[in-house]
Write a protein that holds these residues in place. Sequence first.
Motif, PDB file in Angstrom:
ATOM      1  N   VAL A   6       0.846  -1.198   0.000  1.00 12.76           N
ATOM      2  CA  VAL A   6       0.000   0.000   0.000  1.00 12.76           C
ATOM      3  C   VAL A   6       0.882   1.250   0.000  1.00 12.76           C
ATOM      4  O   VAL A   6       0.636   2.199  -0.753  1.00 12.76           O
ATOM      5  CB  VAL A   6      -0.972   0.001   1.198  1.00 12.76           C
ATOM      6  N   ALA A   7       1.902   1.237   0.829  1.00 15.15           N
ATOM      7  CA  ALA A   7       2.816   2.382   0.883  1.00 15.15           C
ATOM      8  C   ALA A   7       3.449   2.620  -0.482  1.00 15.15           C
ATOM      9  O   ALA A   7       3.485   3.765  -0.967  1.00 15.15           O
ATOM     10  CB  ALA A   7       3.885   2.142   1.949  1.00 15.15           C
ATOM     11  N   ASP A   8       3.929   1.564  -1.118  1.00 10.44           N
ATOM     12  CA  ASP A   8       4.529   1.694  -2.453  1.00 10.44           C
ATOM     13  C   ASP A   8       3.514   2.205  -3.469  1.00 10.44           C
ATOM     14  O   ASP A   8       3.830   3.057  -4.298  1.00 10.44           O
ATOM     15  CB  ASP A   8       5.096   0.359  -2.931  1.00 10.44           C
ATOM     16  N   HIS A   9       2.307   1.675  -3.408  1.00  8.96           N
ATOM     17  CA  HIS A   9       1.264   2.060  -4.356  1.00  8.96           C
ATOM     18  C   HIS A   9       0.986   3.562  -4.307  1.00  8.96           C
ATOM     19  O   HIS A   9       0.795   4.199  -5.339  1.00  8.96           O
ATOM     20  CB  HIS A   9      -0.023   1.275  -4.066  1.00  8.96           C
ATOM     21  N   PHE A  10       0.968   4.126  -3.100  1.00  6.35           N
ATOM     22  CA  PHE A  10       0.653   5.544  -2.939  1.00  6.35           C
ATOM     23  C   PHE A  10       1.896   6.426  -2.800  1.00  6.35           C
ATOM     24  O   PHE A  10       1.774   7.648  -2.651  1.00  6.35           O
ATOM     25  CB  PHE A  10      -0.259   5.751  -1.726  1.00  6.35           C
ATOM     26  N   GLY A  11       3.082   5.821  -2.825  1.00  5.05           N
ATOM     27  CA  GLY A  11       4.306   6.602  -2.688  1.00  5.05           C
ATOM     28  C   GLY A  11       4.487   7.186  -1.303  1.00  5.05           C
ATOM     29  O   GLY A  11       4.974   8.310  -1.149  1.00  5.05           O
ATOM     30  N   LEU A  12       4.093   6.418  -0.294  1.00  6.12           N
ATOM     31  CA  LEU A  12       4.180   6.859   1.097  1.00  6.12           C
ATOM     32  C   LEU A  12       5.151   5.993   1.877  1.00  6.12           C
ATOM     33  O   LEU A  12       5.290   4.804   1.585  1.00  6.12           O
ATOM     34  CB  LEU A  12       2.806   6.725   1.777  1.00  6.12           C
ATOM     35  N   PRO A  13       5.768   6.536   2.904  1.00 11.32           N
ATOM     36  CA  PRO A  13       6.511   5.682   3.831  1.00 11.32           C
ATOM     37  C   PRO A  13       5.506   4.899   4.687  1.00 11.32           C
ATOM     38  O   PRO A  13       4.410   5.391   4.976  1.00 11.32           O
ATOM     39  CB  PRO A  13       7.322   6.650   4.685  1.00 11.32           C
ATOM     40  N   THR A  14       5.879   3.697   5.086  1.00 17.42           N
ATOM     41  CA  THR A  14       4.963   2.872   5.884  1.00 17.42           C
ATOM     42  C   THR A  14       4.606   3.531   7.209  1.00 17.42           C
ATOM     43  O   THR A  14       3.495   3.339   7.710  1.00 17.42           O
ATOM     44  CB  THR A  14       5.544   1.474   6.142  1.00 17.42           C
ATOM     45  N   HIS A  15       5.510   4.331   7.757  1.00 13.28           N
ATOM     46  CA  HIS A  15       5.211   4.958   9.053  1.00 13.28           C
ATOM     47  C   HIS A  15       4.028   5.915   8.955  1.00 13.28           C
ATOM     48  O   HIS A  15       3.329   6.146   9.949  1.00 13.28           O
ATOM     49  CB  HIS A  15       6.447   5.642   9.666  1.00 13.28           C
ATOM     50  N   VAL A  16       3.770   6.469   7.780  1.00 13.83           N
ATOM     51  CA  VAL A  16       2.610   7.353   7.609  1.00 13.83           C
ATOM     52  C   VAL A  16       1.326   6.547   7.776  1.00 13.83           C
ATOM     53  O   VAL A  16       0.399   6.965   8.474  1.00 13.83           O
ATOM     54  CB  VAL A  16       2.646   8.067   6.240  1.00 13.83           C
ATOM     55  N   LEU A  17       1.269   5.375   7.157  1.00 15.67           N
ATOM     56  CA  LEU A  17       0.089   4.523   7.300  1.00 15.67           C
ATOM     57  C   LEU A  17      -0.092   4.089   8.751  1.00 15.67           C
ATOM     58  O   LEU A  17      -1.221   4.061   9.259  1.00 15.67           O
ATOM     59  CB  LEU A  17       0.199   3.304   6.385  1.00 15.67           C
ATOM     60  N   ARG A  18       1.004   3.778   9.423  1.00 13.60           N
ATOM     61  CA  ARG A  18       0.909   3.405  10.838  1.00 13.60           C
ATOM     62  C   ARG A  18       0.402   4.573  11.685  1.00 13.60           C
ATOM     63  O   ARG A  18      -0.394   4.395  12.597  1.00 13.60           O
ATOM     64  CB  ARG A  18       2.269   2.924  11.353  1.00 13.60           C
ATOM     65  N   HIS A  19       0.887   5.772  11.370  1.00 18.23           N
ATOM     66  CA  HIS A  19       0.435   6.957  12.102  1.00 18.23           C
ATOM     67  C   HIS A  19      -1.059   7.177  11.873  1.00 18.23           C
ATOM     68  O   HIS A  19      -1.809   7.442  12.822  1.00 18.23           O
ATOM     69  CB  HIS A  19       1.229   8.191  11.689  1.00 18.23           C
ATOM     70  N   TRP A  20      -1.485   7.100  10.631  1.00 20.49           N
ATOM     71  CA  TRP A  20      -2.903   7.284  10.340  1.00 20.49           C
ATOM     72  C   TRP A  20      -3.750   6.257  11.073  1.00 20.49           C
ATOM     73  O   TRP A  20      -4.841   6.563  11.541  1.00 20.49           O
ATOM     74  CB  TRP A  20      -3.154   7.211   8.839  1.00 20.49           C
ATOM     75  N   GLU A  21      -3.218   5.053  11.218  1.00 20.82           N
ATOM     76  CA  GLU A  21      -3.929   4.032  11.987  1.00 20.82           C
ATOM     77  C   GLU A  21      -3.974   4.427  13.470  1.00 20.82           C
ATOM     78  O   GLU A  21      -5.011   4.310  14.124  1.00 20.82           O
ATOM     79  CB  GLU A  21      -3.254   2.674  11.815  1.00 20.82           C
ATOM     80  N   SER A  22      -2.876   4.952  13.979  1.00 23.28           N
ATOM     81  CA  SER A  22      -2.812   5.311  15.405  1.00 23.28           C
ATOM     82  C   SER A  22      -3.743   6.468  15.761  1.00 23.28           C
ATOM     83  O   SER A  22      -4.164   6.581  16.905  1.00 23.28           O
ATOM     84  CB  SER A  22      -1.375   5.640  15.824  1.00 23.28           C
ATOM     85  N   VAL A  23      -4.066   7.322  14.789  1.00 24.29           N
ATOM     86  CA  VAL A  23      -4.966   8.443  15.066  1.00 24.29           C
ATOM     87  C   VAL A  23      -6.401   8.161  14.611  1.00 24.29           C
ATOM     88  O   VAL A  23      -7.246   9.051  14.602  1.00 24.29           O
ATOM     89  CB  VAL A  23      -4.451   9.777  14.461  1.00 24.29           C
ATOM     90  N   GLY A  24      -6.656   6.921  14.224  1.00 27.94           N
ATOM     91  CA  GLY A  24      -8.027   6.512  13.919  1.00 27.94           C
ATOM     92  C   GLY A  24      -8.499   6.751  12.502  1.00 27.94           C
ATOM     93  O   GLY A  24      -9.696   6.691  12.244  1.00 27.94           O
ATOM     94  N   LEU A  25      -7.581   7.002  11.581  1.00 28.33           N
ATOM     95  CA  LEU A  25      -7.984   7.205  10.193  1.00 28.33           C
ATOM     96  C   LEU A  25      -8.102   5.888   9.425  1.00 28.33           C
ATOM     97  O   LEU A  25      -8.871   5.796   8.473  1.00 28.33           O
ATOM     98  CB  LEU A  25      -6.991   8.120   9.472  1.00 28.33           C
TER      99      LEU A  25
END
Length: 130
Positions: A6-25
């Motif tokens: 998913v991170a590769d698909h959107f050009g994001l670092p994995t930590h961004v997805l983890r952060h979004w998960e931690s804040v309920g997104l």
Amino acid sequence: MTIGEVADHFGLPTHVLRHWESVGLLCPARVTGGRRRYTRDDLFRVASILRAKQAGLPLPDIRAFLAAGDPAARKDVLRRNHGALQARMAALRSALDLLEAGLNCSHEDISTCPNYRTHLAELVEVGGRP
């Protein structure tokens, strides 16, 4: 999909997805070993978050938008952010006009060019006079 895919698909670092998960997104499913598995719906959610961030929405507003069960509540979030985006777009248009005035200037010294200075006049005015 895995978090890395998913991170590769959107050009994001994995930590961004983890952060979004931690804040309920985000709330991806978990499989054996606690590994995240993202569905197509999760991908649409990530895409929504990215677009909302591009529009300047803060994460709490994005969370409120995504969590709202009521279409009217979603529209309220969008309405609150609409004016701010319009103001930013107007500022960007003004900045682009200034750059184009400079690029299209045939005056010997752009810093003294009357046309260029006209674009800066609103910033220079003090007490209603230039």
